[in-house]
Design a protein around this motif. Structure first.
Motif, PDB file in Angstrom:
ATOM      1  N   GLY A   1     -42.469-141.392-115.796  1.00  0.00           N
ATOM      2  CA  GLY A   1     -43.301-141.480-114.831  1.00  0.00           C
ATOM      3  C   GLY A   1     -43.742-142.702-114.282  1.00  0.00           C
ATOM      4  O   GLY A   1     -42.991-143.991-114.700  1.00  0.00           O
TER       5      GLY A   1
ATOM      6  N   ARG B   1     -46.474-138.356-123.840  1.00  0.00           N
ATOM      7  CA  ARG B   1     -45.046-138.079-123.332  1.00  0.00           C
ATOM      8  C   ARG B   1     -44.024-138.384-124.316  1.00  0.00           C
ATOM      9  O   ARG B   1     -43.133-137.576-124.477  1.00  0.00           O
ATOM     10  CB  ARG B   1     -44.631-138.308-121.883  1.00  0.00           C
ATOM     11  CG  ARG B   1     -45.616-137.772-120.813  1.00  0.00           C
ATOM     12  CD  ARG B   1     -45.376-137.969-119.459  1.00  0.00           C
ATOM     13  NE  ARG B   1     -46.202-137.227-118.505  1.00  0.00           N
ATOM     14  CZ  ARG B   1     -45.891-137.323-117.193  1.00  0.00           C
ATOM     15  NH1 ARG B   1     -44.752-137.791-116.863  1.00  0.00           N
ATOM     16  NH2 ARG B   1     -46.714-136.588-116.400  1.00  0.00           N
TER      17      ARG B   1
ATOM     18  N   SER C   1     -36.826-141.690-117.599  1.00  0.00           N
ATOM     19  CA  SER C   1     -38.076-142.018-116.857  1.00  0.00           C
ATOM     20  C   SER C   1     -39.167-141.075-117.452  1.00  0.00           C
ATOM     21  O   SER C   1     -39.096-139.909-117.295  1.00  0.00           O
ATOM     22  CB  SER C   1     -38.044-141.981-115.543  1.00  0.00           C
ATOM     23  OG  SER C   1     -39.129-142.201-114.928  1.00  0.00           O
TER      24      SER C   1
ATOM     25  N   ASP D   1     -51.036-141.802-121.125  1.00  0.00           N
ATOM     26  CA  ASP D   1     -50.307-140.384-120.867  1.00  0.00           C
ATOM     27  C   ASP D   1     -48.765-140.753-121.272  1.00  0.00           C
ATOM     28  O   ASP D   1     -48.179-139.732-121.726  1.00  0.00           O
ATOM     29  CB  ASP D   1     -50.389-140.130-119.228  1.00  0.00           C
ATOM     30  CG  ASP D   1     -51.676-139.556-119.125  1.00  0.00           C
ATOM     31  OD1 ASP D   1     -52.434-139.169-119.737  1.00  0.00           O
ATOM     32  OD2 ASP D   1     -52.138-139.876-117.810  1.00  0.00           O
ATOM     33  N   ALA D   2     -48.236-141.786-121.011  1.00  0.00           N
ATOM     34  CA  ALA D   2     -47.099-142.148-121.341  1.00  0.00           C
ATOM     35  C   ALA D   2     -46.765-142.240-122.810  1.00  0.00           C
ATOM     36  O   ALA D   2     -45.716-141.539-123.367  1.00  0.00           O
ATOM     37  CB  ALA D   2     -46.438-143.475-120.883  1.00  0.00           C
TER      38      ALA D   2
ATOM     39  N   ASP E   1     -49.833-143.755-111.665  1.00  0.00           N
ATOM     40  CA  ASP E   1     -50.134-142.146-111.805  1.00  0.00           C
ATOM     41  C   ASP E   1     -49.909-141.939-113.307  1.00  0.00           C
ATOM     42  O   ASP E   1     -50.780-140.769-113.805  1.00  0.00           O
ATOM     43  CB  ASP E   1     -48.944-141.444-111.069  1.00  0.00           C
ATOM     44  CG  ASP E   1     -48.892-141.945-109.534  1.00  0.00           C
ATOM     45  OD1 ASP E   1     -49.786-142.446-108.970  1.00  0.00           O
ATOM     46  OD2 ASP E   1     -47.938-141.886-108.871  1.00  0.00           O
ATOM     47  N   ILE E   2     -49.014-142.215-114.163  1.00  0.00           N
ATOM     48  CA  ILE E   2     -48.951-142.147-115.599  1.00  0.00           C
ATOM     49  C   ILE E   2     -49.774-143.047-116.248  1.00  0.00           C
ATOM     50  O   ILE E   2     -49.119-144.511-116.030  1.00  0.00           O
ATOM     51  CB  ILE E   2     -47.617-141.827-115.949  1.00  0.00           C
ATOM     52  CG1 ILE E   2     -47.032-140.555-114.979  1.00  0.00           C
ATOM     53  CG2 ILE E   2     -47.834-141.521-117.476  1.00  0.00           C
ATOM     54  CD1 ILE E   2     -47.660-139.342-115.157  1.00  0.00           C
TER      55      ILE E   2
ATOM     56  N   TRP F   1     -42.264-148.392-113.797  1.00  0.00           N
ATOM     57  CA  TRP F   1     -42.001-146.963-114.302  1.00  0.00           C
ATOM     58  C   TRP F   1     -42.030-147.096-115.911  1.00  0.00           C
ATOM     59  O   TRP F   1     -41.443-148.119-116.534  1.00  0.00           O
ATOM     60  CB  TRP F   1     -40.441-146.728-113.975  1.00  0.00           C
ATOM     61  CG  TRP F   1     -40.254-146.697-112.462  1.00  0.00           C
ATOM     62  CD1 TRP F   1     -40.239-145.511-111.755  1.00  0.00           C
ATOM     63  CD2 TRP F   1     -39.604-147.828-111.805  1.00  0.00           C
ATOM     64  NE1 TRP F   1     -39.704-145.941-110.489  1.00  0.00           N
ATOM     65  CE2 TRP F   1     -39.539-147.229-110.725  1.00  0.00           C
ATOM     66  CE3 TRP F   1     -39.166-149.147-112.137  1.00  0.00           C
ATOM     67  CZ2 TRP F   1     -38.968-147.904-109.429  1.00  0.00           C
ATOM     68  CZ3 TRP F   1     -38.866-149.836-110.944  1.00  0.00           C
ATOM     69  CH2 TRP F   1     -38.742-149.244-109.571  1.00  0.00           C
TER      70      TRP F   1
END
Length: 163
Positions: free
Chosen positions: A59, A72, A57, A68-69, A63-64, A42
């Motif tokens: 994601g 975000r 969290s 991408d993290a 998936d992330i 996570w």
């Protein structure tokens, strides 16, 4: 020796579960990857807002992705800098109709069928026919008072009949 600039995609991909406990791999700016003993990964963000330390969290990996993290994280930090908690729960806007339905479910169950029928008729005529889709946050006590007073001034009903 140069200072490390956070995690690499390779480190994230190769992170293996530890049978004993969860562990974390730290990136930068409060972003980290939490790895469970079962192998779940996570993305989490640790940040401070109004003097309180919070963790949220972002994601699940893969998936992330790391990229991408980080995006975000950056979006969240921009909001924090503007004085906005990016993960604060937003209340759903409720209309008078929503409130009426909630009242119907909870309070109406305490009355007889005839009383329910009469109260529903009053409420539907007085409030719901006036402004059913008006956001409840935009309705003042003066609005309710004027609606109910106007209706009770007809002489047929009192405000007590409504509730």
């Amino acid at each position: 020796m140069p200072k490390k600039q956070g995690l690499s995609e390779m480190e994230v991909r190769k992170a293996k579960p530890d049978a004993a406990k969860r562990y974390t791999l730290f990136d930068t700016g409060g972003l980290y990857l939490e790895v469970s003993p079962e192998g779940h990964k996570w993305w989490r963000l640790k940040y401070t807002f109004e003097g309180k330390v919070k963790r949220k969290s972002l994601g699940v990996y893969p998936d992330i992705s790391l990229k991408d993290a980080r995006e975000r994280r950056d979006e969240a930090r921009t909001q924090i800098a503007k004085g906005i908690d990016p993960f604060a729960k937003k209340e759903n806007a409720k209309t008078l109709l929503d409130v009426y339905r909630l009242y119907e479910k909870t309070m109406m169950s305490h009355y007889s069928e005839n009383t329910i029928r009469v109260k529903k008729m009053y409420l539907e005529k007085v409030i719901l026919s006036t402004c059913p889709n008006k956001n409840i946050a935009d309705v003042s006590s003066d609005d309710f008072y004027s609606i109910i007073s106007e209706y009770s001034n007809t002489g047929r009903y009192s405000a007590r009949d409504l509730l």
